[in-house]
Design a protein around this motif. Structure first.
Motif, PDB file in Angstrom:
ATOM      1  N   GLY A  19       0.823  -1.207   0.000  1.00 58.14           N
ATOM      2  CA  GLY A  19       0.000   0.000   0.000  1.00 58.14           C
ATOM      3  C   GLY A  19       0.851   1.249   0.000  1.00 58.14           C
ATOM      4  O   GLY A  19       0.760   2.072   0.911  1.00 58.14           O
ATOM      5  N   TRP A  22      -1.530   6.649  -1.915  1.00 55.90           N
ATOM      6  CA  TRP A  22      -2.923   6.846  -1.532  1.00 55.90           C
ATOM      7  C   TRP A  22      -3.851   6.108  -2.495  1.00 55.90           C
ATOM      8  O   TRP A  22      -3.712   6.193  -3.709  1.00 55.90           O
ATOM      9  CB  TRP A  22      -3.277   8.337  -1.531  1.00 55.90           C
ATOM     10  N   GLY A  46       0.991  -0.658   4.865  1.00 57.11           N
ATOM     11  CA  GLY A  46       0.141   0.528   4.820  1.00 57.11           C
ATOM     12  C   GLY A  46       0.968   1.793   4.928  1.00 57.11           C
ATOM     13  O   GLY A  46       1.045   2.389   5.998  1.00 57.11           O
ATOM     14  N   ASN A  47       1.593   2.206   3.834  1.00 58.68           N
ATOM     15  CA  ASN A  47       2.394   3.427   3.823  1.00 58.68           C
ATOM     16  C   ASN A  47       1.473   4.645   3.716  1.00 58.68           C
ATOM     17  O   ASN A  47       1.202   5.314   4.706  1.00 58.68           O
ATOM     18  CB  ASN A  47       3.387   3.392   2.665  1.00 58.68           C
ATOM     19  N   GLU A  48       0.930   4.905   2.527  1.00 60.95           N
ATOM     20  CA  GLU A  48      -0.143   5.879   2.355  1.00 60.95           C
ATOM     21  C   GLU A  48      -1.474   5.165   2.126  1.00 60.95           C
ATOM     22  O   GLU A  48      -2.534   5.688   2.465  1.00 60.95           O
ATOM     23  CB  GLU A  48       0.159   6.801   1.173  1.00 60.95           C
ATOM     24  N   GLY A  49      -1.410   3.959   1.569  1.00 61.26           N
ATOM     25  CA  GLY A  49      -2.596   3.186   1.273  1.00 61.26           C
ATOM     26  C   GLY A  49      -2.912   2.156   2.345  1.00 61.26           C
ATOM     27  O   GLY A  49      -2.677   2.370   3.537  1.00 61.26           O
ATOM     28  N   SER A  50      -3.415   1.012   1.890  1.00 62.52           N
ATOM     29  CA  SER A  50      -3.860  -0.056   2.780  1.00 62.52           C
ATOM     30  C   SER A  50      -3.000  -1.292   2.566  1.00 62.52           C
ATOM     31  O   SER A  50      -2.688  -1.654   1.431  1.00 62.52           O
ATOM     32  CB  SER A  50      -5.332  -0.380   2.491  1.00 62.52           C
ATOM     33  N   ALA A  70       0.670   1.320   9.117  1.00 64.17           N
ATOM     34  CA  ALA A  70      -0.169   2.513   8.971  1.00 64.17           C
ATOM     35  C   ALA A  70       0.635   3.779   9.270  1.00 64.17           C
ATOM     36  O   ALA A  70       0.576   4.332  10.358  1.00 64.17           O
ATOM     37  CB  ALA A  70      -1.399   2.434   9.871  1.00 64.17           C
ATOM     38  N   SER A  81      -3.892   6.005   6.151  1.00 65.19           N
ATOM     39  CA  SER A  81      -3.431   4.670   5.794  1.00 65.19           C
ATOM     40  C   SER A  81      -3.920   3.677   6.840  1.00 65.19           C
ATOM     41  O   SER A  81      -4.217   4.051   7.980  1.00 65.19           O
ATOM     42  CB  SER A  81      -1.909   4.636   5.704  1.00 65.19           C
ATOM     43  N   GLY A 107      -1.554   6.412  11.120  1.00 66.64           N
ATOM     44  CA  GLY A 107      -2.778   5.863  10.557  1.00 66.64           C
ATOM     45  C   GLY A 107      -3.448   4.915  11.534  1.00 66.64           C
ATOM     46  O   GLY A 107      -3.246   4.995  12.743  1.00 66.64           O
TER      47      GLY A 107
END
Length: 268
Positions: A19, A22, A46-50, A70, A81, A107
């Protein structure tokens, strides 16, 4: 989606990120007693996403560097995230002497260890920054397969919000200090218990150093229904002026201390 299954399947890599941007999502499943993933570097779930990693049925994941779940949140945009680590009868091993383990950096993060799952982590924080949230649970419904978590040091609510539930069939061992609600404005909750319907022994928390219930933030520790907490060092409740803490030993709960003092409202 990446799947690593049994039958002597092995993957070795450098840094790994799930991830990354975004709106993105990355998932890895490692399944089977001969399935292994070795990361010679850092891991981000989970960096910016999931991102999500699931370890099942004896699978193993080893990490030599830092682990982050996250990492980011966009304040005012409603975006964060999220990262999840699910260890269901698998093993996750980080070098406890060199790596940090952050669950909910900025996150929303989830950790679940169940049915004989094993986790070894370094300096570990749940809810690292003020906008980080983390929920962790560890349990086993099989008395022959205890779930275990060994951490170098443990903070539940660094500057953010975090909860840890240690249920039946689970043992958490902290080699150093355990701090619940560490920094001002943080909130941490720990529950050590057994479900009423379970015949498996209640959860156990062993701490090799000190225990702070409200170091600088707001904290609660509930030991109930056979749960056991053993602390080698000092126990402090509400250590600083910004802190509040509640420690409750409920029905059949047990708190053992081996230091010469329990301090209630040291400065808080």
């Amino acid at each position: 989606v990446l799947e690593i299954e049994g039958g002597s399947r092995r993957l070795f890599s450098g840094d790994a990120t799930l991830g990354r941007f975004w709106g993105s999502r990355g998932e890895v499943g490692v399944t089977g007693p001969d399935a292994q993933w070795g990361i010679l570097g850092n891991l981000v779930i989970g960096n910016e996403g999931s991102g999500q990693i699931t370890l099942e049925n004896g699978a193993t994941l080893g990490v030599s560097g830092n682990v982050d779940l996250a990492r980011f949140r966009l304040a005012g945009f409603g975006q964060a995230s999220d990262g999840a680590l699910i260890i269901n009868s698998g093993s996750f091993v980080q070098d406890p002497d060199t790596g940090t383990f952050g669950i909910g950096i900025s996150g929303d993060a989830t950790l679940e260890i169940s049915n004989g799952g094993q986790l070894v982590s370094g300096y570990t924080t749940l809810g690292l920054n003020a906008d980080g949230t983390a929920e962790a649970s560890i349990y086993s419904n099989d008395a022959t397969r205890l779930s275990r978590w060994q951490a170098n040091n443990l903070r539940i609510g660094g500057a953010g919000q975090a909860g840890l539930a240690i249920g039946q069939g689970a043992v958490v061992h902290v080699a150093g200090d355990a701090l619940i609600g560490d920094e001002a404005g943080s909130r941490g909750t720990v529950l050590v218990f057994r479900e009423a319907s379970s015949a498996v022994d209640a959860g156990i928390l062993n701490i090799g150093g000190a225990l702070a219930v409200g170091e600088g933030g707001h904290a609660s520790l509930l030991i109930g229904n056979g749960g056991k907490v053993d602390v080698a060092g000092v126990v402090v409740i509400a250590d600083n002026a910004s802190a509040s803490g509640s420690l409750v030993v409920g029905s059949a709960g047990e708190l053992n201390t081996h230091h010469d003092g329990i301090y209630v409202g040291a400065l808080g």
